[in-house]
Design an enzyme around this catalytic site. Structure first.
Site, PDB file in Angstrom:
ATOM      1  N   LEU A 312       1.016  -1.432  -0.080  1.00 24.18           N
ATOM      2  CA  LEU A 312      -0.025  -0.094  -0.083  1.00 24.18           C
ATOM      3  C   LEU A 312       0.733   1.202  -0.024  1.00 24.18           C
ATOM      4  O   LEU A 312       2.041   1.397   0.703  1.00 24.18           O
ATOM      5  CB  LEU A 312      -1.039   0.231   1.358  1.00 24.18           C
ATOM      6  CG  LEU A 312      -1.637  -1.171   1.419  1.00 24.18           C
ATOM      7  CD1 LEU A 312      -1.256  -2.027   2.614  1.00 24.18           C
ATOM      8  CD2 LEU A 312      -3.279  -0.563   1.713  1.00 24.18           C
ATOM      9  N   ASP A 313       0.241   2.114  -0.737  1.00 26.32           N
ATOM     10  CA  ASP A 313       0.792   3.561  -0.672  1.00 26.32           C
ATOM     11  C   ASP A 313       0.447   4.314   0.608  1.00 26.32           C
ATOM     12  O   ASP A 313      -0.540   3.696   1.199  1.00 26.32           O
ATOM     13  CB  ASP A 313       0.514   4.590  -1.979  1.00 26.32           C
ATOM     14  CG  ASP A 313       0.974   6.039  -1.982  1.00 26.32           C
ATOM     15  OD1 ASP A 313       1.937   6.096  -1.389  1.00 26.32           O
ATOM     16  OD2 ASP A 313       0.060   6.705  -2.070  1.00 26.32           O
TER      17      ASP A 313
END
Length: 660
Positions: A312-313
């Site tokens: 995930l960013d």
């Protein structure tokens, strides 16, 4: 010659052939020879009537140089008539046609989400032209025109509110069950409904370019696409069907029993096998589409179900992407207001989350940019450079200043570190080649992130990794709050793609979640790319395999559950179909299964496959009426989705530059 029958015509033929079968049953009660003669006539008529649409489809497949199940049934129906087995001929034709009707009806149920979307498409709009209100077709609205929306009206364009307020029900586009308050400056979408209030909009996307139109297009494309299993079964059927014909010939040659050969021919049909995967895929795709998740390709369902690693960013993914300025700290000759004015003017040329926060803060303080920056250069992963009123200004990460030979002393590093340890990202500002100050910006963690990640872990995600271009202290703080141990900070977009590639090379099946712009290389590298749709809808729809329309991670958790259930149903259906065919073929060869009885069991297996897939339609999505809000410093309060909606949608969604 081209033959074609509508679904309604096939339904009528099915009913008529069924009626003839019942008539034959009644006639069989009459005394011979009158009763038997009329009974046989009714049976032949039923066989020919039901066999006609089957033969039409067999002919169409043959013209396309393909062997179909319809061909096998057509041969069996004609053969049974030739040898005088009228009951078997009529029963086989009717049961096969009735099974096809049930299949079509059931598949139509799985497409209810798409049909519902199409029904919601706006058809009319009211616009202001030459000072007058004019009602036109939705497709005739031009970009830039002012669209007027009254209470209860369906919005016909994507646009920005110019004036007025209203509560808008936008579940058709975003999946949100609670109406969202809209005010000037906020975005609205075509296909949504103004439940109350009045709005004047500036049309920005019209016709086929609206988000709603593209949602429909993507769902249609996904439901028409093929999964890996489906493509395999289609190839298998192309080989299996002619093989069954050859084996039936072998049975006939070995036994001299035409009835046995015809029975083998029909019973070995892989009808349930052929539909076992597509009916499950369509049902799963319809479910997630109804809950605000767009899957661009059916194969992405399989990849999402198989993923064991989630990457995930941070900004815009784990956080809401709506940061606020928490400190403006001058470190040179400039005052705080002068520093803020310079950096806000430069950042007005950027679409980055942090840049928008700085500009918004300056406007709130009554110091909006008064001029346009010149010689602007966006430096991916670092920041932005340019001139403001002729003065060179840099704004971004510490490395940006280093690359421009701007000295950052120990005191400045200590102050920046203090802000970072408090959970803020720090924008370093240099003016005239010297460090001028720091601007601290903090973002809030998404309220649904923690429970969504826990649900994903329960679903089989064994490893969660956070990749961000932000500083390490801030990244670790977010990771600690969400229970993410593997945090990689200070990354450029290419670094993220490289790390995703390394995870895949290590045998992991990777699902990457990002905003669809900053993380595009990583999204493309992952097994399945998942974009947060609201923060960059256009690019997200083009880049990722899956789009979360409301940027909510609980949507991803639901999509993962549906994907796993879909693959599970695919496997169950395949096993059921193979076992049924195997048992029936064995029964035929042992001469304990007759043609009509075997066909009945075959069609029941088709029905079971369909009913099993329809369970996917009923899987419920996440509840979003009450949520917990986690603020930048970790305080938690209870609020409703409706209360938070205006704040979440206050800034128009725009494309962004790579993360800094």
């Amino acid at each position: 010659m081209r033959l074609a029958l509508t679904q309604r015509a096939r339904s009528r033929i099915t009913c008529a052939s069924g009626g003839l079968l019942l008539l034959a049953l009644v006639l069989s009660r009459l005394p011979a020879p009158f009763g038997s003669t009329w009974r046989d006539g009714a049976l032949v008529a039923a066989a020919l009537l039901a066999g006609f649409p089957i033969a039409v489809r067999a002919w169409q497949a043959a013209r396309a140089k393909a062997f179909s199940i319809d061909l096998l049934v057509s041969i069996a129906v004609v053969g049974a008539l030739v040898i005088g087995e009228y009951v078997e001929s009529a029963a086989v034709a009717f049961l096969f046609l009735f099974g096809a009707w049930l299949e079509a009806r059931s598949l139509e149920r799985t497409r209810v989400a798409l049909r519902g979307l199409v029904d919601l498409a706006p058809t009319r709009a009211t616009v202001r032209r030459q000072g007058r209100r004019v009602t036109v077709d939705a497709d005739e609205v031009g970009v830039g025109e002012t669209v007027l929306v009254t209470s209860g009206e369906r919005i016909a364009v994507d646009g920005t509110v110019l004036s007025g307020t209203a509560r808008v029900r936008q579940a058709a586009v975003t999946g949100e069950p609670v109406p969202v308050a809209k005010a000037p400056g906020e975005r609205v979408f075509a296909g949504t409904v103004a439940e109350s209030g009045y709005l004047e909009l500036r049309a920005e996307r019209v016709g086929d370019d609206t988000t709603f139109a593209r949602v429909i297009e993507l769902v249609e494309q996904a439901q028409e696409s093929r999964t890996r299993r489906q493509r395999f079964l289609e190839r298998f059927a192309q080989v299996y069907t002619p093989a069954v014909v050859l084996l039936a010939v072998v049975v006939l040659a070995a036994t001299r029993d035409l009835g046995l050969a015809l029975t083998f021919l029909v019973i070995a049909c892989p009808g349930a096998l052929v539909i076992s995967v597509p009916v499950a895929a369509v049902a799963g795709l319809g479910n997630v589409a109804r809950h605000g998740v767009l899957v661009k390709d059916a194969e992405a369902i399989e990849h999402l179900a198989a993923a064991d690693t989630l990457v995930l960013d941070k900004t815009g993914t784990l956080t809401v992407g709506r940061p606020v300025v928490t400190a403006v700290e001058p470190l040179g000759e400039l005052t705080a207001d002068e520093l803020l004015t310079l950096v806000a003017t430069l950042e007005s040329a950027s679409e980055h989350h942090l840049a928008r926060a700085v500009v918004a803060y300056a406007e709130q303080r009554g110091m909006p940019p008064t001029s346009s920056p010149t010689d602007v250069a966006v430096l991916p992963g670092l920041g932005i450079a340019g001139r403001v009123a002729g003065r060179p200004v840099l704004a971004g990460r510490r490395e940006l200043l280093t690359t421009h030979s701007v000295a950052v002393d120990g005191a400045a590093v200590k102050r920046a570190t203090a802000h970072e340890q408090g959970g803020a990202s720090v924008v370093h500002v240099a003016v005239d080649g010297r460090l001028a100050g720091l601007v601290a910006v903090a973002d809030e963690v998404r309220q649904e992130a923690a429970p969504a990640l826990e649900r994903l872990r329960v679903s089989g995600i064994r490893r969660v990794v956070m990749l961000t271009g932000d500083n390490a202290p801030t990244a670790r703080l977010v990771g600690d709050r969400l229970g993410i141990a593997d945090v990689r900070a200070g990354l450029l977009p290419d670094d993220k793609a490289r790390l995703v590639g390394q995870l895949r090379a290590g045998g992991h099946r990777v699902a990457m979640v990002g905003d669809g712009v900053n993380d595009a290389p990583a999204l493309a590298t992952a097994d399945v790319g998942i974009a947060m749709g609201r923060s960059g809808t256009d690019v997200s729809l083009e880049t990722a395999d899956v789009v979360l329309l409301t940027d909510r991670l609980d949507q991803l958790a639901h999509a993962r559950d549906v994907a796993r259930a879909t693959v599970r149903v695919m496997k169950q259906n395949t096993v059921l179909a193979l076992v049924t065919v195997g048992l029936l073929v064995a029964g035929v060869l042992l001469q304990v299964v007759q043609l009509a009885g075997g066909m009945l069991v075959h069609e029941l297996s088709v029905l079971l496959v369909i009913l099993n897939a329809l369970r996917l339609v009923r899987l419920r999505g996440p509840r979003r009426d009450v949520v917990d809000v986690v603020d930048p410093v970790g305080a938690t309060t209870a609020t409703t989705r409706a209360d938070r909606a205006p704040a979440r949608s206050r800034a128009p969604a725009r494309e962004k530059e790579p993360v800094r």
